[in-house]
Write an enzyme that holds these catalytic residues in place. Structure first.
Site, mmCIF file in Angstrom:
data_model
loop_
_atom_site.group_PDB
_atom_site.id
_atom_site.type_symbol
_atom_site.label_atom_id
_atom_site.label_comp_id
_atom_site.label_asym_id
_atom_site.label_seq_id
_atom_site.Cartn_x
_atom_site.Cartn_y
_atom_site.Cartn_z
ATOM 1 N N HIS A 60 0.814 -1.208 0.000
ATOM 2 C CA HIS A 60 0.000 0.000 0.000
ATOM 3 C C HIS A 60 0.853 1.266 0.000
ATOM 4 O O HIS A 60 0.507 2.248 -0.655
ATOM 5 C CB HIS A 60 -0.914 -0.010 1.227
ATOM 6 N N HIS A 121 -9.925 2.964 -0.072
ATOM 7 C CA HIS A 121 -10.025 2.444 1.294
ATOM 8 C C HIS A 121 -10.904 1.196 1.229
ATOM 9 O O HIS A 121 -11.940 1.096 1.890
ATOM 10 C CB HIS A 121 -10.607 3.496 2.239
ATOM 11 N N ASN A 565 -3.385 6.457 -6.980
ATOM 12 C CA ASN A 565 -3.316 5.422 -5.971
ATOM 13 C C ASN A 565 -3.381 4.060 -6.659
ATOM 14 O O ASN A 565 -4.034 3.922 -7.688
ATOM 15 C CB ASN A 565 -4.494 5.589 -4.997
#
Length: 765
Positions: A60, A121, A565
């Site tokens: 991550h 998330h 991301n």
């Protein structure tokens, strides 16, 4: 009370007992990664150091499986050298901060800049739906604050399992409540996003959250710890035990088939504290007392200290026992790994400390000096006087492992692409076409999403110009000039499964087109790349192809990727999600009062389809909903046509009365949405589209939009379309209280709306 020295794993102790067994595997590290840490330090790590490396070297945080493919986006920014300009010839779209910063920052003209980014998330939102989604919003908002910008809007691209699945009923209400609860408490309008349903997301929903912030050019702030002797201040909420190991244990591994029980790894949010933090931070900026800043999100203090130090003069000393705690029993390792929310870290010159603290006190925000900047090139952290961390900060923050994971085109890809939608049974009569339209508008992916969006405040602050269900969200930036920005997020995971290279380009094309239909000029991209396990060569091929496709498309369209991301390990057991490269496009509009709405505005306008319809039904909503089929090749991408269409739509602002992009569900869905939103029907004929009625209504060809124009302006529209080389076909007129397809069927808008609005309330209550 300080622990006994014998119980504390100090640097001195680590050097003297090299053979101590350490829980590196439980923290998500591989054997060779652990050995690499020992090589870097010349000894075994302390427990605190091991904690820091484990979270910062996680998938991550370190992008260790994706970094080799993401580098091309940095190269893209170098290749796009020509500045875009606005209608006055003023340069816009210039990247002021890009990949590697907390969020991208784009010049939008008139001295203004916009910071925007999308992050994921996903796994936390499956484990604890409300808090996972809420803290996803909180985290992306802090990324924007850290750039010096005031957050002005959020967006939420969401993906769920089948609407009728029990687990979807568990996670969806909580996720929506979390997004709405946190954003509403912050007073941020939610102006865009998606809610998509597919079986592959069962057990692994996607919660992507985006935020837009506005700043003046001179207010830009970066994350760096420079200036020897400058003070390091931790401010905001106290540190607790929530979120420990979130990025390494929860976000960087695959769920078991039965799902995890990892609630301690999910952060707990306090939006009211975050609101104070926003206002406090913005006043600190105005006072000129911040030399560098970093939010505390994933990896918490481990991230903030190492990234600030490695981006500055290279050294920092911190006293961990000064950190304000909610739980006095936390160990140094737990404090460093905690992802407690609503925290920031600032670097402050000694002369400014009193002013900094006074502003924090004014906003009732706790602030503590926990260290200072040094020129040692080391990050040194003590616990009650004992050194528990002594590392080169760059090795933690930036020099983690880089994997060139094996990837190859899957053996099943050829068979998948050969199984096109051409052989599927099609509606042939007017009654069958009518039934198909009603079935599609009521399907989970195309139905009314008001059950979700009504839980969000879309108009707070009074600057929202467009919001759901419009094609794109739009916010006014300057109340005097009416300068504004627009944003759209999109991705069709079925298209990406059929062809990940084209699928990523199609996601970009749809977002680009959605921004243009509102009258804005697309200028920049942020992405959120959601894929399965990188240890699966099939998945890595999908990821590599999607990155390559997005880079090539951005280069052709001349818009940079400013950040984003990557979220990997999105699968349950052996079932990976559809490859889901969500693409957000930011647009600039010089005068929001001249935006183009998505819905019909008046009876008697001429309805015109822009672009060309081809027989492209593989991967379509029709194939998915009616036949449960996925196969063939997705619609062809033509970026030159997309560029021409966008330029035409911008030129037509003020001439056309409405514009709606054509994508999922085809022309039929576009007409239905434009009519239902306004209560104004339309009478259309399909003879001029050179396709049979079924293809003309339900094909999902790209670079298309349906627009309306007053009859006396039709000639101007056709002339402009000719200049931009965009095919323009008159297909009907607006008016009445039904959608009428001549020679085929008619549907009263009341019946259409009843089908469209009933689905989510019936399923979710």
């Amino acid at each position: 009370m300080a622990p006994s020295r014998s119980a504390l794993d100090t640097v001195a102790l680590a050097a003297s007992d090299p053979d101590r067994q350490q829980p590196w595997a439980e923290l998500g590290l591989k054997a060779d990664e652990y050995e690499r840490i020992r090589e870097i330090l010349g000894r075994r790590p302390t427990g605190a150091e091991l904690a820091m490396y484990s979270v910062m070297w996680s998938e991550h945080c370190s992008y260790k499986s994706s970094k080799v493919h993401l580098r091309q986006f940095g190269e893209l920014a170098q290749e796009i050298r020509e500045l875009q300009t606005n209608s006055a010839g003023e340069p816009i779209g210039r990247v002021l901060a890009g990949i590697g910063e907390n969020a991208g920052v784009i010049d939008i003209g008139q001295g203004y800049a916009v910071s925007f980014k999308v992050e994921s998330h996903n796994h936390p939102s499956y484990v604890e739906p409300y808090q996972g989604a809420a803290t996803g919003v909180g985290g992306i908002v802090r990324d924007i604050i850290a750039m010096g910008a005031r957050p002005v809007a959020v967006v939420d691209p969401l993906r769920f399992g089948p609407l009728d699945a029990d687990d979807t009923h568990r996670v969806l209400p909580g996720i929506v409540a979390g997004v709405g609860g946190y954003g509403n408490c912050l007073g941020l309008p939610n102006i865009g996003g998606e809610a998509v349903f597919d079986a592959t997301y069962l057990g692994n929903p996607l919660v992507n959250a985006g935020c837009i912030g506005v700043l003046r050019h001179e207010d830009l702030h970066l994350a760096k710890a420079s200036g020897v002797g400058n003070q390091v201040v931790l401010y905001g909420a106290r540190t607790g035990g929530d979120g420990i190991g979130g990025v390494s244990v929860l976000a960087s591994e695959t769920f078991d088939a039965d799902g995890p029980a990892k609630r301690p790894s999910v952060q707990v949010g306090d939006p009211f504290m975050e609101k104070l933090l926003i206002e406090c931070t913005l006043e600190l900026y105005r006072a000129g007392v911040v030399a560098g800043i970093q939010d505390l999100g994933g990896a918490g203090l481990s991230c903030a200290t190492t990234e600030l130090a490695s981006a500055g003069d290279g050294g920092m000393r911190c006293e961990l026992d000064r950190v304000p705690l909610r739980d006095s029993t936390l160990s140094p390792e737990e404090i460093l790994m905690s992802e407690s929310q609503e925290r920031m870290m600032a670097v402050v010159e000694p002369a400014d400390i009193d002013a900094f603290m006074a502003i924090c006190a004014k906003w009732d925000v706790e602030a503590v000096v926990i260290g200072e900047v040094t020129d040692s090139g080391r990050l040194e952290i003590t616990w009650h006087g004992e050194v528990v961390v002594d590392v080169p900060p760059r090795t933690v923050a930036h020099d983690g492992p880089v994997y060139e994971r094996p990837y190859a085109r899957p053996d099943w890809q050829d068979a998948l692409q050969a199984d096109g939608a051409e052989a599927l049974a099609r509606p042939a009569t007017g009654d069958e076409l009518r039934a198909t339209l009603l079935q599609l508008v009521a399907s989970p992916n195309l139905c009314d999403k008001s059950w979700i969006t009504d839980q969000y405040d879309r108009y707070v602050q009074g600057n929202t110009v467009l919001a759901q269900p419009a094609d794109s969200g739009m916010i006014r930036v300057d109340e005097e000039t009416n300068l504004g920005v627009s944003i759209s997020t999109d991705c069709n995971g079925r298209f990406a499964k059929l062809d990940p290279y084209a699928g990523a380009q199609l996601a970009l094309a749809e977002s680009y087109r959605n921004v243009a239909t509102g009258g804005a000029q697309p200028v920049a991209v942020s992405d959120c790349l959601n894929f399965g396990s990188p240890e699966d060569p099939d998945v890595m091929w999908q990821f590599a192809e999607a990155c390559r496709g997005l880079k090539d498309a951005c280069l052709e369209l001349g818009i940079p990727v400013t950040g984003g991301n990557v979220s990997l390990y999105n699968q349950t057991g052996e079932t990976a999600i559809l490859p889901t490269p969500v693409v957000a496009v930011l647009g600039v509009i010089q005068d929001v009062t001249r935006r183009t709405p998505s819905s019909f505005q008046a009876a008697g306008d001429v309805v015109v389809q822009l672009g060309t319809t081809h027989e492209e039904l593989s991967g379509s909503e029709w194939a998915h909903v009616v036949h449960g089929h996925l196969g063939g090749r997705p619609p062809a991408v033509n970026l030159a046509n997309e560029h021409n269409l966008a330029a035409l739509l911008q030129e037509l602002v003020g001439t056309i009365t409405s514009a709606h992009d054509l994508s999922d569900g085809g022309l039929a869905q576009g007409l239905a949405e434009a009519a239902m939103a306004s209560g104004i029907g339309a009478i259309v004929g399909l003879d001029n589209l050179d396709q049979d009625a079924f293809v003309g209504l339900f094909a999902e060809s790209t670079a298309r939009a349906v627009v309306t124009v007053p009859a006396d302006a039709l000639e101007d529209l056709m002339a402009a379309a000719s200049r931009h080389a965009v095919p323009a076909t008159v297909i009907g007129t607006t008016g009445g209280d039904a959608l009428v397809v001549e020679g085929q069927f008619d549907v009263p808008l009341t019946e259409l709306r009843d089908a469209w609005t009933a689905t989510l309330p019936a399923a979710l209550g």
